[in-house]
Structures are given as C-alpha cells and as structure tokens.
Design a protein around this motif. Structure first.
Motif, PDB file in Angstrom:
ATOM      1  N   LEU A 230       0.975  -1.238  -0.096  1.00 53.39           N
ATOM      2  CA  LEU A 230      -0.055  -0.220  -0.073  1.00 53.39           C
ATOM      3  C   LEU A 230       0.860   1.254   0.044  1.00 53.39           C
ATOM      4  N   MET A 231       1.962   1.386   0.884  1.00 52.91           N
ATOM      5  CA  MET A 231       2.629   2.465   0.853  1.00 52.91           C
ATOM      6  C   MET A 231       3.429   2.626  -0.572  1.00 52.91           C
ATOM      7  N   SER A 232       3.949   1.635  -1.243  1.00 53.19           N
ATOM      8  CA  SER A 232       4.554   1.780  -2.318  1.00 53.19           C
ATOM      9  C   SER A 232       3.531   2.175  -3.517  1.00 53.19           C
ATOM     10  N   ALA A 233       2.444   1.766  -3.289  1.00 55.02           N
ATOM     11  CA  ALA A 233       1.441   2.127  -4.444  1.00 55.02           C
ATOM     12  C   ALA A 233       1.291   3.670  -4.101  1.00 55.02           C
ATOM     13  N   ALA A 234       0.843   4.085  -2.876  1.00 56.13           N
ATOM     14  CA  ALA A 234       1.038   5.465  -2.771  1.00 56.13           C
ATOM     15  C   ALA A 234       1.973   6.595  -3.018  1.00 56.13           C
ATOM     16  N   VAL A 235       3.298   6.080  -2.877  1.00 55.96           N
ATOM     17  CA  VAL A 235       4.419   6.752  -3.126  1.00 55.96           C
ATOM     18  C   VAL A 235       4.385   6.986  -4.574  1.00 55.96           C
ATOM     19  N   GLN A 236       4.568   5.853  -5.335  1.00 60.87           N
ATOM     20  CA  GLN A 236       4.603   5.524  -6.796  1.00 60.87           C
ATOM     21  C   GLN A 236       3.343   6.680  -7.555  1.00 60.87           C
ATOM     22  N   PHE A 237       2.123   6.359  -6.977  1.00 58.12           N
ATOM     23  CA  PHE A 237       1.257   7.452  -7.463  1.00 58.12           C
ATOM     24  C   PHE A 237       1.204   8.734  -7.248  1.00 58.12           C
ATOM     25  N   GLY A 238       1.619   8.917  -6.051  1.00 59.29           N
ATOM     26  CA  GLY A 238       1.742  10.285  -5.482  1.00 59.29           C
ATOM     27  C   GLY A 238       2.670  11.089  -6.155  1.00 59.29           C
ATOM     28  N   ILE A 239       3.824  10.710  -6.660  1.00 58.02           N
ATOM     29  CA  ILE A 239       4.960  11.097  -7.214  1.00 58.02           C
ATOM     30  C   ILE A 239       4.463  11.343  -8.840  1.00 58.02           C
ATOM     31  N   LEU A 240       4.406  10.400  -9.280  1.00 59.29           N
ATOM     32  CA  LEU A 240       4.099  10.342 -10.866  1.00 59.29           C
ATOM     33  C   LEU A 240       2.910  10.845 -11.414  1.00 59.29           C
ATOM     34  N   GLY A 241       1.873  10.755 -10.324  1.00 56.46           N
ATOM     35  CA  GLY A 241       0.628  11.329 -10.899  1.00 56.46           C
ATOM     36  C   GLY A 241       0.643  12.879 -10.673  1.00 56.46           C
ATOM     37  N   THR A 242       1.379  13.459  -9.641  1.00 55.97           N
ATOM     38  CA  THR A 242       1.550  14.748  -9.592  1.00 55.97           C
ATOM     39  C   THR A 242       2.479  15.264 -10.762  1.00 55.97           C
ATOM     40  N   ILE A 243       3.531  14.825 -10.977  1.00 53.50           N
ATOM     41  CA  ILE A 243       4.318  15.189 -11.932  1.00 53.50           C
ATOM     42  C   ILE A 243       3.760  15.245 -13.345  1.00 53.50           C
ATOM     43  N   GLY A 244       2.833  14.229 -13.531  1.00 53.84           N
ATOM     44  CA  GLY A 244       1.885  14.259 -14.839  1.00 53.84           C
ATOM     45  C   GLY A 244       0.958  15.429 -14.677  1.00 53.84           C
ATOM     46  N   GLU A 245       0.387  15.678 -13.323  1.00 53.81           N
ATOM     47  CA  GLU A 245      -0.419  16.960 -13.626  1.00 53.81           C
ATOM     48  C   GLU A 245       0.328  18.133 -13.912  1.00 53.81           C
ATOM     49  N   VAL A 246       1.406  18.425 -13.469  1.00 52.79           N
ATOM     50  CA  VAL A 246       2.594  19.607 -13.640  1.00 52.79           C
ATOM     51  C   VAL A 246       2.941  19.413 -15.100  1.00 52.79           C
ATOM     52  N   ILE A 247       3.225  18.471 -15.818  1.00 51.89           N
ATOM     53  CA  ILE A 247       3.580  18.569 -17.025  1.00 51.89           C
ATOM     54  C   ILE A 247       2.380  18.797 -17.995  1.00 51.89           C
ATOM     55  N   SER A 248       1.292  18.331 -17.678  1.00 56.15           N
ATOM     56  CA  SER A 248       0.024  18.521 -18.422  1.00 56.15           C
ATOM     57  C   SER A 248      -0.162  20.059 -18.284  1.00 56.15           C
ATOM     58  N   CYS A 249      -0.106  20.716 -17.155  1.00 55.50           N
ATOM     59  CA  CYS A 249      -0.529  22.102 -17.225  1.00 55.50           C
ATOM     60  C   CYS A 249       0.446  22.931 -17.842  1.00 55.50           C
TER      61      CYS A 249
ATOM     62  N   ILE B  15       1.486  -1.948 -10.537  1.00 54.44           N
ATOM     63  CA  ILE B  15       1.148  -0.680  -9.852  1.00 54.44           C
ATOM     64  C   ILE B  15       2.102   0.559 -10.210  1.00 54.44           C
ATOM     65  N   GLY B  16       3.399   0.100 -10.278  1.00 55.26           N
ATOM     66  CA  GLY B  16       4.349   1.193 -10.695  1.00 55.26           C
ATOM     67  C   GLY B  16       4.185   1.609 -12.327  1.00 55.26           C
ATOM     68  N   LEU B  17       3.765   0.538 -13.232  1.00 56.65           N
ATOM     69  CA  LEU B  17       3.531   0.948 -14.474  1.00 56.65           C
ATOM     70  C   LEU B  17       2.148   1.662 -14.753  1.00 56.65           C
ATOM     71  N   ALA B  18       1.113   1.248 -13.969  1.00 58.07           N
ATOM     72  CA  ALA B  18      -0.176   2.143 -14.029  1.00 58.07           C
ATOM     73  C   ALA B  18       0.267   3.490 -13.529  1.00 58.07           C
ATOM     74  N   ALA B  19       1.223   3.806 -12.572  1.00 58.60           N
ATOM     75  CA  ALA B  19       1.433   5.137 -12.214  1.00 58.60           C
ATOM     76  C   ALA B  19       2.174   5.620 -13.251  1.00 58.60           C
ATOM     77  N   VAL B  20       2.985   5.247 -13.999  1.00 56.91           N
ATOM     78  CA  VAL B  20       3.726   5.558 -15.163  1.00 56.91           C
ATOM     79  C   VAL B  20       2.554   6.021 -16.227  1.00 56.91           C
ATOM     80  N   TRP B  21       1.791   5.286 -16.375  1.00 56.56           N
ATOM     81  CA  TRP B  21       0.705   5.197 -17.548  1.00 56.56           C
ATOM     82  C   TRP B  21      -0.111   6.628 -17.062  1.00 56.56           C
ATOM     83  N   SER B  22      -0.390   6.864 -15.828  1.00 59.52           N
ATOM     84  CA  SER B  22      -1.066   8.041 -15.543  1.00 59.52           C
ATOM     85  C   SER B  22      -0.519   9.360 -15.972  1.00 59.52           C
ATOM     86  N   LEU B  23       0.842   9.332 -15.731  1.00 61.78           N
ATOM     87  CA  LEU B  23       1.825  10.339 -16.230  1.00 61.78           C
ATOM     88  C   LEU B  23       1.780  10.655 -17.953  1.00 61.78           C
ATOM     89  N   VAL B  24       1.832   9.402 -18.536  1.00 58.98           N
ATOM     90  CA  VAL B  24       1.773   9.540 -19.930  1.00 58.98           C
ATOM     91  C   VAL B  24       0.679   9.977 -20.379  1.00 58.98           C
TER      92      VAL B  24
END
Length: 181
Positions: free
Chosen positions: A13-32, A155-164
């Motif tokens: 659970l912690m690894s899912a939170a960390v991966q999505f927290g970082i990569l999802g936020t980076i994806g939003e910053v890149i998109s904006c 989960i790591g790849l899913a987080a990367v897909w969110s960034l993509v």
C-alpha cells in the motif's frame, strides 16, 4: 530491480501511494505546463501538496481495485462466465483490463474528480466524459500490457501510464489551441 521488488512486496500500500503520489503529480504538472507553454503548477503550493496526497490515496484505491478485479475475473472464469481462453497469458491480461476499466474505472475517476474539487474548492465535472472515454482508447490497451507483467510491476506501470496520459492530454489540449495554417 531486486530492491524495488522487495520494497513493493514488503510495502504494497505504501509503495502504491508513493508511486502514484509522485508520478501522478508530475503528470499534472507536465500537463498544465504544456497547456500554458511554460512551467506552471496546477494550483497554489498547498493545493499541489494536497494533490500529491490525493494521488497517493488514489494509488491505494487502485491497488485494492487491481487485487479485487483479479479475484472478480478469476471468479467469472471459475463459474464459466468468461471463455476459457481468457484464463491465462494475454487473454487473462485483456480480461482483467476490460473488467477493471469498465467496472472500476468510472467510479475511480469520479472519486479522483471529487478529490480535485475538494482541493480546489469548486464543483466541476467538466471533462469527466472525456476522462471516461480514455478508459476505452487508452486504459484498456495500457492495462492489458500492465496485467501481462508480474504483479510486482503492475502498480508502478499504472502510475507511469497516469503520467503518460497527462502528457497526451496536455499535448492534445495544446494542439487544440493552435490556429490551423
């Protein structure tokens, strides 16, 4: 890679939170930033921090969703409610992806929109239909790849897909604002 797998297995659970927290936020910053054609944050600093926490929570929700949807898919196969060809290999990955994205995806996206609305202090569902369409053209193919991998990497790849996807959507919105010549 071995340390990564140990971390994932020891802290699912912690690894899912960390991966999505970082990569999802980076994806939003890149998109904006792509839409603005300069580096910008998707809100004030405290909203970005809240978005990071929202993405982390979403990572945990997605981890539970992945585990649950695999069990759901297996139960349908065990009760012969899906063709046996979907029981292994790419058939399994495709079946889990389709069921995850049709039964779990829309609610998860709505939950994520609610998180954004709370963070930004607004009520806005604009674009939710567009987001739901990504389940068909992006997420089902992407998660077919995801579910063909060992579970430690999913989960790591899913987080990367969110960034993509953030990158794709940012680029597509940027292109829509360009005049045709």
């Amino acid at each position: 890679m071995e340390s990564y797998v140990q971390w994932i297995n020891g802290n699912p659970l912690m690894s899912a939170a960390v991966q999505f927290g970082i990569l999802g936020t980076i994806g939003e910053v890149i998109s904006c930033s792509i839409k603005a054609k300069q580096f910008v944050l998707p809100g004030k600093w405290y909203q970005v921090a809240a978005k990071l926490l929202a993405w982390a929570l979403l990572g945990i929700v997605i981890k539970y969703g992945f585990v649950g949807m695999k069990g759901f898919t297996r139960a349908l196969l065990d009760h012969q409610m899906l063709p046996a060809i979907l029981g292994s290999g790419i058939g399994w990955a495709f079946a889990v992806s389709v069921l995850t994205n049709l039964f779990f995806g829309p609610q998860m996206m709505f939950f994520h929109r609610l998180e954004d609305n709370l963070i930004l202090w607004e009520w806005n569902l604009s674009g939710i239909t567009t987001a739901w369409w990504t389940l068909l053209w992006f997420w089902i193919p992407a998660h077919t790849v995801t579910f063909s991998l060992p579970s430690e990497y999913q989960i790591g790849l899913a987080a990367v897909w969110s960034l993509v996807l953030g990158l794709i959507l940012g680029l597509s919105k940027g292109l829509k604002t360009q005049p045709l010549t």
